[in-house]
Design a protein around this motif. Structure first.
Motif, mmCIF file in Angstrom:
data_model
loop_
_atom_site.group_PDB
_atom_site.id
_atom_site.type_symbol
_atom_site.label_atom_id
_atom_site.label_comp_id
_atom_site.label_asym_id
_atom_site.label_seq_id
_atom_site.Cartn_x
_atom_site.Cartn_y
_atom_site.Cartn_z
ATOM 1 N N SER A 1 0.856 -1.184 0.000
ATOM 2 C CA SER A 1 0.000 0.000 0.000
ATOM 3 C C SER A 1 0.890 1.232 0.000
ATOM 4 O O SER A 1 1.709 1.420 0.909
ATOM 5 C CB SER A 1 -0.900 -0.005 1.242
ATOM 6 O OG SER A 1 -1.717 1.147 1.284
ATOM 7 N N HIS A 2 0.758 2.048 -1.037
ATOM 8 C CA HIS A 2 1.630 3.194 -1.236
ATOM 9 C C HIS A 2 0.996 4.463 -0.661
ATOM 10 O O HIS A 2 -0.216 4.589 -0.576
ATOM 11 C CB HIS A 2 1.913 3.378 -2.727
ATOM 12 C CG HIS A 2 2.552 2.184 -3.350
ATOM 13 N ND1 HIS A 2 3.908 2.017 -3.440
ATOM 14 C CD2 HIS A 2 1.992 1.063 -3.900
ATOM 15 C CE1 HIS A 2 4.173 0.857 -4.020
ATOM 16 N NE2 HIS A 2 3.025 0.261 -4.317
ATOM 17 N N GLY A 3 1.854 5.401 -0.283
ATOM 18 C CA GLY A 3 1.401 6.653 0.284
ATOM 19 C C GLY A 3 2.305 7.086 1.412
ATOM 20 O O GLY A 3 3.424 6.576 1.565
ATOM 21 N N LYS A 4 1.831 8.032 2.214
ATOM 22 C CA LYS A 4 2.626 8.515 3.337
ATOM 23 C C LYS A 4 3.005 7.373 4.269
ATOM 24 O O LYS A 4 4.122 7.297 4.785
ATOM 25 C CB LYS A 4 1.851 9.592 4.090
ATOM 26 C CG LYS A 4 2.659 10.297 5.166
ATOM 27 C CD LYS A 4 1.876 11.436 5.793
ATOM 28 C CE LYS A 4 2.715 12.142 6.861
ATOM 29 N NZ LYS A 4 1.938 13.250 7.497
ATOM 30 N N LEU A 5 2.051 6.458 4.493
ATOM 31 C CA LEU A 5 2.315 5.223 5.219
ATOM 32 C C LEU A 5 2.471 4.108 4.194
ATOM 33 O O LEU A 5 1.510 3.777 3.494
ATOM 34 C CB LEU A 5 1.168 4.902 6.186
ATOM 35 C CG LEU A 5 1.294 3.591 6.966
ATOM 36 C CD1 LEU A 5 2.403 3.686 8.003
ATOM 37 C CD2 LEU A 5 -0.037 3.236 7.634
ATOM 38 N N LEU A 6 3.668 3.555 4.082
ATOM 39 C CA LEU A 6 3.914 2.458 3.149
ATOM 40 C C LEU A 6 3.767 1.146 3.917
ATOM 41 O O LEU A 6 4.505 0.876 4.863
ATOM 42 C CB LEU A 6 5.315 2.568 2.551
ATOM 43 C CG LEU A 6 5.720 1.490 1.536
ATOM 44 C CD1 LEU A 6 4.788 1.511 0.332
ATOM 45 C CD2 LEU A 6 7.162 1.678 1.094
ATOM 46 N N VAL A 7 2.786 0.360 3.513
ATOM 47 C CA VAL A 7 2.476 -0.904 4.193
ATOM 48 C C VAL A 7 2.716 -2.052 3.231
ATOM 49 O O VAL A 7 2.392 -1.954 2.038
ATOM 50 C CB VAL A 7 1.011 -0.927 4.673
ATOM 51 C CG1 VAL A 7 0.679 -2.256 5.353
ATOM 52 C CG2 VAL A 7 0.740 0.230 5.628
ATOM 53 N N TYR A 8 3.278 -3.129 3.741
ATOM 54 C CA TYR A 8 3.475 -4.329 2.930
ATOM 55 C C TYR A 8 2.989 -5.528 3.732
ATOM 56 O O TYR A 8 2.874 -5.479 4.960
ATOM 57 C CB TYR A 8 4.953 -4.496 2.555
ATOM 58 C CG TYR A 8 5.845 -4.743 3.759
ATOM 59 C CD1 TYR A 8 6.152 -6.035 4.164
ATOM 60 C CD2 TYR A 8 6.350 -3.676 4.505
ATOM 61 C CE1 TYR A 8 6.946 -6.258 5.286
ATOM 62 C CE2 TYR A 8 7.139 -3.889 5.614
ATOM 63 C CZ TYR A 8 7.437 -5.189 5.994
ATOM 64 O OH TYR A 8 8.210 -5.401 7.104
ATOM 65 N N GLY A 9 2.703 -6.620 3.041
ATOM 66 C CA GLY A 9 2.253 -7.783 3.779
ATOM 67 C C GLY A 9 2.135 -9.023 2.916
ATOM 68 O O GLY A 9 2.316 -8.990 1.695
ATOM 69 N N THR A 10 1.822 -10.116 3.602
ATOM 70 C CA THR A 10 1.763 -11.423 2.953
ATOM 71 C C THR A 10 0.523 -12.179 3.432
ATOM 72 O O THR A 10 0.006 -11.926 4.525
ATOM 73 C CB THR A 10 3.005 -12.270 3.301
ATOM 74 O OG1 THR A 10 3.051 -12.492 4.713
ATOM 75 C CG2 THR A 10 4.286 -11.581 2.852
ATOM 76 N N PRO A 11 0.069 -13.134 2.618
ATOM 77 C CA PRO A 11 -1.010 -14.015 3.082
ATOM 78 C C PRO A 11 -0.555 -14.856 4.280
ATOM 79 O O PRO A 11 0.629 -14.898 4.618
ATOM 80 C CB PRO A 11 -1.283 -14.909 1.867
ATOM 81 C CG PRO A 11 -0.624 -14.248 0.705
ATOM 82 C CD PRO A 11 0.517 -13.481 1.265
ATOM 83 N N THR A 12 -1.493 -15.539 4.892
ATOM 84 C CA THR A 12 -1.174 -16.451 5.984
ATOM 85 C C THR A 12 -0.310 -17.591 5.458
ATOM 86 O O THR A 12 -0.675 -18.270 4.501
ATOM 87 C CB THR A 12 -2.460 -17.036 6.595
ATOM 88 O OG1 THR A 12 -3.243 -15.970 7.113
ATOM 89 C CG2 THR A 12 -2.135 -18.000 7.718
ATOM 90 N N LEU A 13 0.841 -17.794 6.088
ATOM 91 C CA LEU A 13 1.721 -18.902 5.727
ATOM 92 C C LEU A 13 2.378 -19.479 6.968
ATOM 93 O O LEU A 13 2.148 -20.625 7.346
ATOM 94 C CB LEU A 13 2.783 -18.440 4.720
ATOM 95 C CG LEU A 13 3.868 -19.462 4.361
ATOM 96 C CD1 LEU A 13 3.249 -20.696 3.718
ATOM 97 C CD2 LEU A 13 4.918 -18.850 3.426
ATOM 98 N N GLU A 14 3.186 -18.666 7.640
ATOM 99 C CA GLU A 14 4.016 -19.201 8.718
ATOM 100 C C GLU A 14 3.275 -19.417 10.021
ATOM 101 O O GLU A 14 3.589 -20.326 10.790
ATOM 102 C CB GLU A 14 5.237 -18.306 8.952
ATOM 103 C CG GLU A 14 4.924 -16.852 9.262
ATOM 104 C CD GLU A 14 4.922 -15.971 8.032
ATOM 105 O OE1 GLU A 14 5.438 -14.853 8.106
ATOM 106 O OE2 GLU A 14 4.383 -16.403 6.998
ATOM 107 N N TYR A 15 2.284 -18.569 10.297
ATOM 108 C CA TYR A 15 1.536 -18.665 11.555
ATOM 109 C C TYR A 15 0.054 -18.796 11.234
ATOM 110 O O TYR A 15 -0.565 -17.834 10.791
ATOM 111 C CB TYR A 15 1.788 -17.430 12.433
ATOM 112 C CG TYR A 15 3.239 -17.233 12.793
ATOM 113 C CD1 TYR A 15 3.920 -18.167 13.572
ATOM 114 C CD2 TYR A 15 3.941 -16.116 12.342
ATOM 115 C CE1 TYR A 15 5.262 -17.993 13.899
ATOM 116 C CE2 TYR A 15 5.284 -15.931 12.664
ATOM 117 C CZ TYR A 15 5.933 -16.874 13.436
ATOM 118 O OH TYR A 15 7.261 -16.710 13.751
ATOM 119 N N PRO A 16 -0.543 -19.966 11.459
ATOM 120 C CA PRO A 16 -1.961 -20.165 11.127
ATOM 121 C C PRO A 16 -2.844 -19.123 11.807
ATOM 122 O O PRO A 16 -2.693 -18.825 12.988
ATOM 123 C CB PRO A 16 -2.247 -21.574 11.680
ATOM 124 C CG PRO A 16 -0.918 -22.256 11.670
ATOM 125 C CD PRO A 16 0.080 -21.187 12.000
ATOM 126 N N GLY A 17 -3.734 -18.551 11.033
ATOM 127 C CA GLY A 17 -4.670 -17.592 11.575
ATOM 128 C C GLY A 17 -4.153 -16.176 11.697
ATOM 129 O O GLY A 17 -4.873 -15.288 12.149
#
Length: 379
Positions: free
Chosen positions: A239-255
């Motif tokens: 997510s671009h903008g003043k706050l740059l956020v990145y992320g991933t789907p659930t993989l390593e920790y269920p839920g």
């Protein structure tokens, strides 16, 4: 980057020593943890070829080791419809003929079945080149392949100095325990310690700032867990903008889903605060707004700490140290929180520089030391 380079040089038949100041696979730097995003969408055009080569090299290394470290997913960029970075990403998708979709709010809702929402004045860009890399597992893979090809690995061995050998040529690497190693060439990939070590070795002041950053995982509310799992159609995201956020789907920790801010607090890598997260209130608002209440935004379920090594414009530093060392010492640093995905190609580039004195097919001017001299604002 060092483990990838050791794999590349050992694979080419060079006698290779990989030296690590802490335990192998430690958690005190920038290459540990359970997930890193890989994406082809950059606002700077020169990263796209590097990422695409890395996709190939990740899969090549997986075939050699016999297990997976890369997990495929699509990628989704989002932000205001006038955001310069997002518009540059769209331009680069067109430049490189990357198939992509530009989506308005109702189209985002439809594509992701209500799992992602964006404001009316935002757009989204969806493409197939995303995915997740398992970083600790990936570093272990490169180290295992380097060893398999004859490399020697030494951990708990802190490098304190590098000097030119005026008798035999090459360089001598000194360590904190009083030891020393000789080699024809030396590759320095010490992450957040790059500025300190390079200044000790050459007096050169690199504009690389270590920062402490925090990765946040958020609990998906009961009944919605499967909607955000990897292996389906939920993407990695930025997510671009003043706050740059990145992320991933659930993989390593269920839920749990990962959503973190690309930001940090300047630090001394030897005197870290191990403190609270940054921009947490803004991140909570982002999680609540984007995931339509299906993810608990009240507090991260888990936080993990790591470091970035930031250059002023967040481009890498890949170059020869020069001076008395000429081309005998090669540097790779300043990966600025977005380099891990390109670990395989960086290893290939650094190995090429060791063997051939250059890296063909790469626009190296964007990563050179000279850019700091040519553009004083960059330093």
């Amino acid at each position: 980057m060092g483990s990838s380079t050791a794999y590349q040089t050992a694979k080419r038949g060079l006698k290779t020593l990989l030296v690590e100041q802490f335990d192998l696979l430690h958690h005190r730097g920038s290459s540990h943890g359970e997930s890193r995003t890989i994406r082809a969408t950059y606002s700077q055009h020169y990263y796209y070829p590097l990422v695409m080569e890395s996709y190939h090299l990740w899969q090549q290394a997986e075939a050699e080791i016999g297990y997976k470290v890369y997990f495929k997913a699509n990628h989704f960029d989002m932000g205001s419809d006038d955001d310069s970075n997002l518009l540059a990403i769209i331009d680069n998708c067109r430049r490189y003929s990357v198939p992509h979709q530009i989506l308005r709010r109702h189209e985002v809702t439809e594509k992701f079945s209500g799992r992602i929402d964006i404001p009316d004045n935002w757009i989204g860009v969806s493409n197939e080149f995303g995915g997740v890399i398992k970083p600790t597992k990936a570093v272990a893979m490169f180290q295992a392949l380097a060893h398999k090809n004859g490399a020697v690995l030494r951990d708990n061995t802190e490098v304190t100095d590098i000097k030119r050998d005026n008798v035999r040529g090459g360089v001598v690497v000194s360590t904190a325990d009083g030891g020393s190693f000789w080699g024809k060439k030396c590759v320095v990939t010490v992450g957040a310690w790059m500025k300190k070590l390079v200044k000790t070795v050459s007096g050169l002041e690199l504009p690389i700032q270590p920062v402490e950053t925090y990765v946040c995982y958020w609990r998906i509310k009961e009944g919605h867990e499967g909607k955000y799992a990897i292996g389906g159609d939920f993407p990695t995201f930025t997510s671009h903008g003043k706050l740059l956020v990145y992320g991933t789907p659930t993989l390593e920790y269920p839920g749990l889903i990962k959503a973190a801010a690309h930001a940090g607090i300047p630090c001394d890598p030897d005197k870290r605060q191990w403190g609270p997260g940054v921009l947490l209130d803004s991140l909570k608002e982002w999680v609540e707004g984007r995931f339509l209440g299906m993810v608990d935004s009240s507090e991260p379920a888990m936080k993990q700490c790591c470091m970035y090594s930031l250059t002023p414009e967040e481009d890498f530093v890949i170059d020869f140290l020069g001076g008395e060392f000429e081309k005998d010492v090669v540097m790779g640093g300043g990966f600025s929180g977005h380099g891990f995905k390109m670990g395989p190609v960086v290893g290939r580039i650094l190995a090429d520089m060791v063997v051939h004195g250059e890296a063909k097919g790469v626009e190296m001017r964007y990563f050179s030391l000279a850019r700091f001299k040519d553009n004083p604002e960059a330093s």
